[in-house]
Design an enzyme around this catalytic site. Sequence first.
Site, PDB file in Angstrom:
ATOM      1  N   TRP A   1       0.816  -1.230   0.000  1.00 30.36           N
ATOM      2  CA  TRP A   1       0.000   0.000   0.000  1.00 30.36           C
ATOM      3  C   TRP A   1       0.840   1.266   0.000  1.00 30.36           C
ATOM      4  O   TRP A   1       0.454   2.271  -0.578  1.00 30.36           O
ATOM      5  CB  TRP A   1      -0.922   0.032   1.232  1.00 30.36           C
ATOM      6  CG  TRP A   1      -2.003  -0.986   1.163  1.00 30.36           C
ATOM      7  CD1 TRP A   1      -1.948  -2.267   1.627  1.00 30.36           C
ATOM      8  CD2 TRP A   1      -3.303  -0.821   0.584  1.00 30.36           C
ATOM      9  NE1 TRP A   1      -3.125  -2.913   1.368  1.00 30.36           N
ATOM     10  CE2 TRP A   1      -3.988  -2.041   0.733  1.00 30.36           C
ATOM     11  CE3 TRP A   1      -3.964   0.238  -0.037  1.00 30.36           C
ATOM     12  CZ2 TRP A   1      -5.291  -2.240   0.291  1.00 30.36           C
ATOM     13  CZ3 TRP A   1      -5.261   0.043  -0.480  1.00 30.36           C
ATOM     14  CH2 TRP A   1      -5.909  -1.188  -0.323  1.00 30.36           C
TER      15      TRP A   1
ATOM     16  N   HIS B   1       6.979  10.399  -4.670  1.00 29.38           N
ATOM     17  CA  HIS B   1       6.674  11.641  -3.942  1.00 29.38           C
ATOM     18  C   HIS B   1       7.944  12.273  -3.375  1.00 29.38           C
ATOM     19  O   HIS B   1       7.986  13.474  -3.154  1.00 29.38           O
ATOM     20  CB  HIS B   1       5.675  11.372  -2.820  1.00 29.38           C
ATOM     21  CG  HIS B   1       4.281  11.180  -3.335  1.00 29.38           C
ATOM     22  ND1 HIS B   1       3.462  12.233  -3.668  1.00 29.38           N
ATOM     23  CD2 HIS B   1       3.585  10.055  -3.602  1.00 29.38           C
ATOM     24  CE1 HIS B   1       2.306  11.758  -4.100  1.00 29.38           C
ATOM     25  NE2 HIS B   1       2.348  10.433  -4.083  1.00 29.38           N
TER      26      HIS B   1
ATOM     27  N   ALA C   1       4.710   2.994  -0.544  1.00 31.78           N
ATOM     28  CA  ALA C   1       6.043   2.755  -1.117  1.00 31.78           C
ATOM     29  C   ALA C   1       7.100   2.739  -0.015  1.00 31.78           C
ATOM     30  O   ALA C   1       7.038   3.547   0.925  1.00 31.78           O
ATOM     31  CB  ALA C   1       6.373   3.831  -2.137  1.00 31.78           C
TER      32      ALA C   1
ATOM     33  N   HIS D   1      -2.689   9.470  -8.763  1.00 33.71           N
ATOM     34  CA  HIS D   1      -1.244   9.738  -8.750  1.00 33.71           C
ATOM     35  C   HIS D   1      -0.752  10.131 -10.143  1.00 33.71           C
ATOM     36  O   HIS D   1      -0.737   9.315 -11.054  1.00 33.71           O
ATOM     37  CB  HIS D   1      -0.502   8.496  -8.243  1.00 33.71           C
ATOM     38  CG  HIS D   1       0.984   8.685  -8.099  1.00 33.71           C
ATOM     39  ND1 HIS D   1       1.615   8.799  -6.872  1.00 33.71           N
ATOM     40  CD2 HIS D   1       1.963   8.786  -9.031  1.00 33.71           C
ATOM     41  CE1 HIS D   1       2.925   8.954  -7.064  1.00 33.71           C
ATOM     42  NE2 HIS D   1       3.154   8.947  -8.365  1.00 33.71           N
TER      43      HIS D   1
ATOM     44  N   GLU E   1      -3.798   3.579  -9.199  1.00 30.78           N
ATOM     45  CA  GLU E   1      -3.934   4.799  -8.394  1.00 30.78           C
ATOM     46  C   GLU E   1      -4.395   5.921  -9.314  1.00 30.78           C
ATOM     47  O   GLU E   1      -3.570   6.633  -9.891  1.00 30.78           O
ATOM     48  CB  GLU E   1      -2.601   5.169  -7.730  1.00 30.78           C
ATOM     49  CG  GLU E   1      -2.208   4.245  -6.596  1.00 30.78           C
ATOM     50  CD  GLU E   1      -1.076   4.816  -5.732  1.00 30.78           C
ATOM     51  OE1 GLU E   1      -0.622   5.941  -5.997  1.00 30.78           O
ATOM     52  OE2 GLU E   1      -0.671   4.111  -4.796  1.00 30.78           O
TER      53      GLU E   1
ATOM     54  N   SER F   1       9.632   6.024  -3.277  1.00 29.78           N
ATOM     55  CA  SER F   1       8.383   6.727  -3.595  1.00 29.78           C
ATOM     56  C   SER F   1       8.657   7.906  -4.513  1.00 29.78           C
ATOM     57  O   SER F   1       9.558   8.720  -4.250  1.00 29.78           O
ATOM     58  CB  SER F   1       7.720   7.256  -2.322  1.00 29.78           C
ATOM     59  OG  SER F   1       6.679   8.151  -2.667  1.00 29.78           O
TER      60      SER F   1
ATOM     61  N   ASP G   1      -0.506  13.534  -5.782  1.00 31.12           N
ATOM     62  CA  ASP G   1      -1.799  12.868  -5.661  1.00 31.12           C
ATOM     63  C   ASP G   1      -2.843  13.967  -5.788  1.00 31.12           C
ATOM     64  O   ASP G   1      -2.825  14.932  -5.019  1.00 31.12           O
ATOM     65  CB  ASP G   1      -1.935  12.186  -4.295  1.00 31.12           C
ATOM     66  CG  ASP G   1      -1.034  10.964  -4.177  1.00 31.12           C
ATOM     67  OD1 ASP G   1      -0.566  10.471  -5.221  1.00 31.12           O
ATOM     68  OD2 ASP G   1      -0.816  10.511  -3.036  1.00 31.12           O
TER      69      ASP G   1
HETATM   70 ZN   LIG Z   1       0.932   9.167  -4.922  1.00 27.98          ZN
END
Ligand SMILES: [Zn+2]
Length: 263
Positions: free
Chosen positions: A174, A183, A176, A236, A233, A181, A190
Amino acid sequence: MVNCNNNFRGYERKRTLKQHSRIRKIHIILRLISVAAVIGLLWYCINGLNLKEVSPEPILSVGTGSFNVSSADTSKNDTDETSWSLILVNRWNAIPEDYVVDITELSNGQTVDTRIYPALQKMFDAARADGVYPVVASGYRTAEKQQSLMEEKIAAFKAEGYSASQAKAEAETWVAIPGTSEHQLGIAVDINADGVKSNGSEVYKWLKQNGYRFGFILRYPPDKIEITGVSNEPWHYRYVGIKVAAAMHDQTLCLEEYLREKN
Ligand SMILES: [Zn+2]
């Protein structure tokens, strides 16, 4: 004379009546102008406030934070965009240790890499022009933030009765693993709906149809899970630049596939 007088009075009365009606007309026009001005002012206030609420307009440029400092040369970025916008980060490719990011803070407190900010703003403006109201729910994350998200998820699974190793394995499907990640790059966001004027499915649909026009790709499409290693996702989005995003969109490639074909 009498007639003359009467005519004169009649003329005077007509003139007075004419003046009165002219004054009344001027009053009506002035009143209409002031009503229009008030309506215009109200419209501006309401729309201005709404834009501010959901706009990713930066209120503070953060380039000298102690945790992420960059001396990025913007003129170089224009000509050498792919070196940073095509960096591959996934569960098999961690972020380079020397990676630096210069971030810009959005009006809701989220931050993104300064280099993607103009494209993000353009995309949000275009969405709003189409009556769709997105917000950046999550932008740049530090390694510490990603770590705490992971720990929260592991704790949540443990609370559900999972063993420590099961909870960790489950959480990693769920969230990273820190260091893997997108992000942490600052060039992924997101995007959700504002929840007032738009709902999630409206925003996801608009992004899917239009994101590539602004250089953003749906990073984890539902039919590419085995290649990206991440579940669907729809929120994302990852910046890759307009040219690459358009090519990926036309050929329905995910980033891993695009980079494989390119090399
Ligand atoms: Zn994301």
